[in-house]
Design a protein around this motif. Structure first.
Motif, PDB file in Angstrom:
ATOM      1  N   TYR A  34       5.336  30.162  34.031  1.00 31.34           N
ATOM      2  CA  TYR A  34       5.351  31.063  32.895  1.00 31.34           C
ATOM      3  C   TYR A  34       4.006  31.763  32.692  1.00 31.34           C
ATOM      4  CZ  TYR A  34       6.312  32.852  28.235  1.00 31.34           C
ATOM      5  OH  TYR A  34       6.486  33.671  27.162  1.00 31.34           O
ATOM      6  N   ASN A  50      13.711  35.082  36.521  1.00 37.22           N
ATOM      7  CA  ASN A  50      14.633  34.519  37.517  1.00 37.22           C
ATOM      8  C   ASN A  50      14.329  34.991  38.943  1.00 37.22           C
ATOM      9  OD1 ASN A  50      15.574  37.109  37.444  1.00 37.22           O
ATOM     10  ND2 ASN A  50      17.514  36.592  36.425  1.00 37.22           N
ATOM     11  N   PRO A  54      12.019  31.307  41.630  1.00 31.44           N
ATOM     12  CA  PRO A  54      12.455  31.012  43.012  1.00 31.44           C
ATOM     13  C   PRO A  54      11.471  31.518  44.066  1.00 31.44           C
ATOM     14  CG  PRO A  54      14.278  31.887  41.748  1.00 31.44           C
ATOM     15  CD  PRO A  54      13.047  32.099  40.920  1.00 31.44           C
ATOM     16  N   ARG A  57       8.659  29.049  44.655  1.00 32.52           N
ATOM     17  CA  ARG A  57       9.122  27.918  45.456  1.00 32.52           C
ATOM     18  C   ARG A  57       9.260  28.296  46.931  1.00 32.52           C
ATOM     19  NH1 ARG A  57      10.928  23.034  44.798  1.00 32.52           N
ATOM     20  NH2 ARG A  57      12.429  22.312  46.339  1.00 32.52           N
ATOM     21  N   TRP A  69       1.562  18.753  40.317  1.00 31.25           N
ATOM     22  CA  TRP A  69       2.107  18.532  38.978  1.00 31.25           C
ATOM     23  C   TRP A  69       0.984  18.101  38.063  1.00 31.25           C
ATOM     24  CZ3 TRP A  69       6.849  19.523  36.937  1.00 31.25           C
ATOM     25  CH2 TRP A  69       7.863  19.865  37.839  1.00 31.25           C
ATOM     26  N   ARG A  75       3.926  18.236  28.199  1.00 26.66           N
ATOM     27  CA  ARG A  75       4.995  18.561  29.151  1.00 26.66           C
ATOM     28  C   ARG A  75       4.413  18.627  30.547  1.00 26.66           C
ATOM     29  NH1 ARG A  75       6.994  22.340  25.698  1.00 26.66           N
ATOM     30  NH2 ARG A  75       5.698  23.952  26.619  1.00 26.66           N
TER      31      ARG A  75
ATOM     32  N   ASP B  20      16.454  19.342  46.952  1.00 27.27           N
ATOM     33  CA  ASP B  20      15.665  20.229  46.080  1.00 27.27           C
ATOM     34  C   ASP B  20      15.957  20.031  44.597  1.00 27.27           C
ATOM     35  OD1 ASP B  20      14.679  21.321  48.379  1.00 27.27           O
ATOM     36  OD2 ASP B  20      16.066  23.027  48.403  1.00 27.27           O
ATOM     37  N   GLU B  23      13.338  18.310  41.859  1.00 29.49           N
ATOM     38  CA  GLU B  23      12.118  19.096  41.717  1.00 29.49           C
ATOM     39  C   GLU B  23      12.385  20.406  40.979  1.00 29.49           C
ATOM     40  OE1 GLU B  23       9.141  18.258  43.612  1.00 29.49           O
ATOM     41  OE2 GLU B  23       7.963  20.098  43.360  1.00 29.49           O
ATOM     42  N   VAL B  24      13.414  21.136  41.411  1.00 28.41           N
ATOM     43  CA  VAL B  24      13.729  22.428  40.775  1.00 28.41           C
ATOM     44  C   VAL B  24      14.117  22.207  39.321  1.00 28.41           C
ATOM     45  CG1 VAL B  24      15.320  24.387  40.770  1.00 28.41           C
ATOM     46  CG2 VAL B  24      14.353  23.606  42.907  1.00 28.41           C
ATOM     47  N   LEU B  26      13.157  19.824  37.203  1.00 30.18           N
ATOM     48  CA  LEU B  26      11.948  19.547  36.409  1.00 30.18           C
ATOM     49  C   LEU B  26      11.165  20.826  36.145  1.00 30.18           C
ATOM     50  CD1 LEU B  26      10.494  16.246  37.910  1.00 30.18           C
ATOM     51  CD2 LEU B  26      11.157  16.679  35.528  1.00 30.18           C
ATOM     52  N   GLU B  27      10.984  21.607  37.227  1.00 31.01           N
ATOM     53  CA  GLU B  27      10.181  22.811  37.119  1.00 31.01           C
ATOM     54  C   GLU B  27      10.848  23.848  36.217  1.00 31.01           C
ATOM     55  OE1 GLU B  27       9.464  24.614  40.875  1.00 31.01           O
ATOM     56  OE2 GLU B  27       8.034  26.071  40.074  1.00 31.01           O
ATOM     57  N   ALA B  30      10.590  22.880  32.560  1.00 33.28           N
ATOM     58  CA  ALA B  30       9.239  23.143  32.048  1.00 33.28           C
ATOM     59  C   ALA B  30       9.058  24.634  31.788  1.00 33.28           C
ATOM     60  CB  ALA B  30       8.199  22.653  33.049  1.00 33.28           C
ATOM     61  N   ASN B  31       9.529  25.460  32.734  1.00 31.31           N
ATOM     62  CA  ASN B  31       9.386  26.912  32.572  1.00 31.31           C
ATOM     63  C   ASN B  31      10.156  27.421  31.358  1.00 31.31           C
ATOM     64  OD1 ASN B  31       7.624  27.683  34.628  1.00 31.31           O
ATOM     65  ND2 ASN B  31       9.243  27.547  36.170  1.00 31.31           N
ATOM     66  N   GLN B  33      10.950  25.703  28.689  1.00 32.64           N
ATOM     67  CA  GLN B  33      10.217  25.261  27.487  1.00 32.64           C
ATOM     68  C   GLN B  33       9.044  26.186  27.210  1.00 32.64           C
ATOM     69  OE1 GLN B  33      11.196  23.114  25.424  1.00 32.64           O
ATOM     70  NE2 GLN B  33      12.702  21.886  26.541  1.00 32.64           N
ATOM     71  N   ASP B  34       8.327  26.587  28.272  1.00 32.23           N
ATOM     72  CA  ASP B  34       7.201  27.501  28.109  1.00 32.23           C
ATOM     73  C   ASP B  34       7.653  28.838  27.548  1.00 32.23           C
ATOM     74  OD1 ASP B  34       5.069  25.909  28.885  1.00 32.23           O
ATOM     75  OD2 ASP B  34       5.485  26.222  31.011  1.00 32.23           O
ATOM     76  N   MET B  35       8.805  29.313  28.055  1.00 29.18           N
ATOM     77  CA  MET B  35       9.307  30.607  27.591  1.00 29.18           C
ATOM     78  C   MET B  35       9.701  30.541  26.122  1.00 29.18           C
ATOM     79  SD  MET B  35      11.596  31.517  30.922  1.00 29.18           S
ATOM     80  CE  MET B  35      12.014  33.242  30.763  1.00 29.18           C
ATOM     81  N   ALA B  51      18.335  35.807  29.206  1.00 34.50           N
ATOM     82  CA  ALA B  51      17.352  36.587  29.964  1.00 34.50           C
ATOM     83  C   ALA B  51      17.215  36.048  31.392  1.00 34.50           C
ATOM     84  CB  ALA B  51      16.010  36.560  29.258  1.00 34.50           C
ATOM     85  N   LEU B  52      17.377  34.749  31.551  1.00 32.49           N
ATOM     86  CA  LEU B  52      17.256  34.142  32.892  1.00 32.49           C
ATOM     87  C   LEU B  52      18.452  34.486  33.787  1.00 32.49           C
ATOM     88  CD1 LEU B  52      15.760  30.569  32.505  1.00 32.49           C
ATOM     89  CD2 LEU B  52      14.967  32.362  34.027  1.00 32.49           C
ATOM     90  N   GLY B  53      19.540  34.895  33.172  1.00 31.94           N
ATOM     91  CA  GLY B  53      20.711  35.265  33.968  1.00 31.94           C
ATOM     92  C   GLY B  53      21.576  34.069  34.303  1.00 31.94           C
ATOM     93  N   LEU B  58      20.782  32.557  39.720  1.00 28.24           N
ATOM     94  CA  LEU B  58      19.480  31.902  39.850  1.00 28.24           C
ATOM     95  C   LEU B  58      19.476  30.946  41.046  1.00 28.24           C
ATOM     96  CD1 LEU B  58      16.735  31.704  38.554  1.00 28.24           C
ATOM     97  CD2 LEU B  58      17.573  29.867  37.109  1.00 28.24           C
ATOM     98  N   TYR B  62      17.164  30.767  44.487  1.00 24.09           N
ATOM     99  CA  TYR B  62      16.455  29.573  44.956  1.00 24.09           C
ATOM    100  C   TYR B  62      16.808  29.251  46.400  1.00 24.09           C
ATOM    101  CZ  TYR B  62      14.075  27.932  40.753  1.00 24.09           C
ATOM    102  OH  TYR B  62      13.206  27.794  39.720  1.00 24.09           O
TER     103      TYR B  62
END
Lengths: 114, 326
Positions: A34, A50, A54, A57, A69, A75, B20, B23-24, B26-27, B30-31, B33-35, B51-53, B58, B62
Motif C-alpha cells: 500500500y 489489483n 500481483p 509478487r 515480513w 499488523r 502460494d 503467503e498471498v 496474509l499479504e 495486510a494490504n 487493512q492498509d487501504m 475497488a480491488l475488483g 485478482l 496473481y
C-alpha cells in the motif's frame, strides 16, 4: 463518440509496458504494497491496487525483488526492495526507456506534435 | 477482522496454486487493512473491495499465466482434426445404423428409422467431440509441441526451389479420412466380428471369422492404424518431405503391411464353415490370401518408390542454398 474507448485502450496499453519500470524505480528503499501505491500515486503514476500487488509478487518470483515480513508492528507487513539482479535490470530498463523516448520525441518533433 | 475481507481473501486464493495460498492471503489481508486506514465500517470495506475488483480477476493477475483448455497454438489443428473426425464418424455411424436396420428382425417404420439414425449419429458425434477435446486438452496441459518447425528464410527458399517436395494438403487429409474410416471399421470388427458374413435368405448368416481368435489381432491392427494416422497428421503439419519424415512414413507403411500379412496368414481365424460355402478348399484359400498379400506388397512398394523419388531425386540442395543475387 466512437474514438473514446479506442483511445482509452491505447493509453492503457502504453502505460502497461512501463509499469514494471515505475515500480522498480521506487524500490531502492523498501516498501510494502500500500505504501508503494501511495508513493506512485503522489508522483502521478496511477496504478490499480489489483495490478500492483500481483505485479510485486511476480517480480519477486522473477528474482528482481527481495521481500521480508515485518512483524514488529501491530499488523505484519511484507516489505519489498530491489535485489541486486533487480538493480541491474532497472538500470538497463531505464536506459532503454530513455533511448526509446529520444527516438519517439524525434518522431513526434518532425510532425510538430510536441 | 471484517467477515467480508476474510471471504474476499479466501475466494481469491482458492484459485491459486496451494503453495502460494498462505503467503498471498496474509499479504492481501495486510494490504486491504492498509487501504482501509483504520476505518473498519462496512461501507468503507465494501468500497475498498469493490475497488480491488472481483476475486477471480485478482487471482488471474496473481497466476500471471493464462489457463486454457486448448491453447491458441494448438487450436487450429484441434479444429481441423475435430472436423475430420466428426465428418467420418457421422457418416460411418449413419451407414452402419442403416445397414444394421436392414438386418434387424423386427419391422420398423420410416419415422422410427430416421429417429434411430439421428439418435445414434448424435451420440457418436458427442462422444467423438468429447474424446478429441480430451486428447487435445491433455496435449495442451503437457504442452506437447504441435507447431510447425522453426520457420526461417531457408525453409522459404527451399519451398521456392523445390515445390515438388511439397506434400499436398489434400493427400494428407485424404489419408486421415481413410484411416479414420478404417479405424471405425476395425472397431466394428472388434465389437461385432460376426457382421462380416455371408447373408442368405432363410438361413443364419455364416461369419467369415472366428470371433475369439480374431479379436486379439484387431487390437494390434488398431495400434498400427493409429501410428499411420499420426504420420499423416505429421505430414499435414510439416507440409514438405524430409528424409526423416519419409523414413518414418515408410516405416509406418511397412509395419502396417507386415501386420496385415501376419494377420491374414493366421489360418485359425477363418471360420471353416465359411470356407466350406465355396468349392475351394483350405489350400486354395491360402493361395488366394498369399496372392493378395503379394499384390499388396507390390502396391506398397510402388507407392514408397514414388515417395522416395520425390524425396531424393527432386531435392536440389545446391539450388535451395544459393544466396539470392543482390
Amino acid at each position: 463518440m466512437k474514438e473514446e474507448p479506442i483511445l482509452t485502450n491505447l493509453i492503457t496499453e502504453l502505460k502497461r509496458g512501463t509499469l514494471t519500470l515505475c515500480v522498480l524505480s521506487q524500490l531502492e528503499e523498501k516498501q510494502y504494497g500500500y505504501s508503494l501505491l501511495q508513493v506512485l500515486c503522489d508522483k502521478h503514476i496511477a496504478i490499480e491496487a489489483n495490478t500492483l500487488y500481483p505485479l510485486l509478487r511476480r517480480l519477486e518470483t522473477q528474482g528482481l525483488l527481495e521481500s521480508s515480513w515485518d512483524t514488529t508492528e501491530a499488523r505484519p507487513r511484507k516489505f519489498y526492495s530491489l535485489s541486486s539482479k533487480g538493480r541491474t535490470i532497472l538500470g538497463e530498463l531505464a536506459s532503454a526507456w530513455r533511448e526509446q523516448n529520444t527516438h519517439i520525441n524525434a518522431l513526434l518533433g518532425e510532425e510538430s506534435y510536441a | 477482522m471484517h467477515d467480508l475481507i476474510t471471504r474476499y481473501v479466501e475466494e481469491t486464493v482458492r484459485n491459486l496454486p496451494p503453495k502460494d495460498r498462505t503467503e498471498v492471503a496474509l499479504e492481501l489481508e495486510a494490504n486491504i487493512q492498509d487501504m482501509l486506514g483504520g476505518d473498519t465500517s462496512t461501507e468503507k470495506v465494501e468500497e475498498t473491495l469493490l475497488a480491488l475488483g472481483s476475486p477471480a480477476t485478482l487471482a488471474r493477475q496473481y497466476r500471471s499465466k493464462e489457463r486454457y483448455l486448448i491453447g491458441p497454438e494448438t487450436f487450429d489443428l484441434y479444429l481441423m482434426v475435430l472436423k475430420i473426425v466428426s465428418l467420418v464418424v457421422g457418416l460411418v455411424t449413419m451407414m452402419i445404423t442403416f445397414v444394421s436396420m436392414f438386418f434387424a428382425s423386427e419391422p420398423t417404420s420410416i419415422g422410427l428409422m430416421i429417429s434411430k439414425v439421428l439418435a445414434s449419429v448424435f451420440s457418436a458425434l458427442t462422444s467423438s467431440f468429447l474424446w478429441v477435446t480430451i486428447t487435445f486438452a491433455i496435449m495442451s496441459y503437457y504442452q506437447v509441441n504441435t507447431a510447425l518447425e522453426e520457420w526461417d528464410i531457408k525453409a522459404l527458399r527451399s519451398l521456392e526451389a523445390v515445390p515438388t517436395r511439397l506434400i499436398k494438403k489434400g493427400d494428407s487429409i485424404g489419408d486421415m479420412v481413410g484411416l479414420s474410416i478404417f479405424f471405425v471399421l476395425l472397431l466394428v470388427m472388434y465389437n461385432r466380428p460376426e457382421l462380416i458374413a455371408i447373408y442368405r435368405k432363410e438361413a443364419a448368416p455364416i461369419p467369415l471369422f472366428i470371433a475369439d481368435a480374431l479379436k486379439p489381432y484387431i487390437i494390434g491392427w488398431m495400434v498400427t492404424t493409429i501410428l499411420t494416422f499420426s504420420v499423416a497428421v505429421m505430414k499435414y503439419a510439416k507440409r514438405i518431405w524430409k528424409t526423416s519424415l519419409f523414413a518414418l512414413s515408410a516405416l509406418a507403411d511397412l509395419l502396417g503391411l507386415c501386420y496385415f500379412i501376419f494377420l491374414s496368414t493366421r489360418w485359425k481365424i477363418y471360420n471353416p464353415a465359411f470356407l466350406n460355402v465355396f468349392p475351394a478348399s483350405m489350400d486354395r484359400w491360402q493361395i488366394i490370401i498369399k496372392a493378395a498379400c503379394v499384390v499388396l506388397l507390390i502396391l506398397t512398394m510402388i507407392s514408397l518408390g514414388d515417395d522416395a523419388y520425390t524425396v531424393f531425386r527432386r531435392t536440389r540442395p545446391n539450388v535451395s542454398e544459393k544466396a539470392p543475387a543482390r
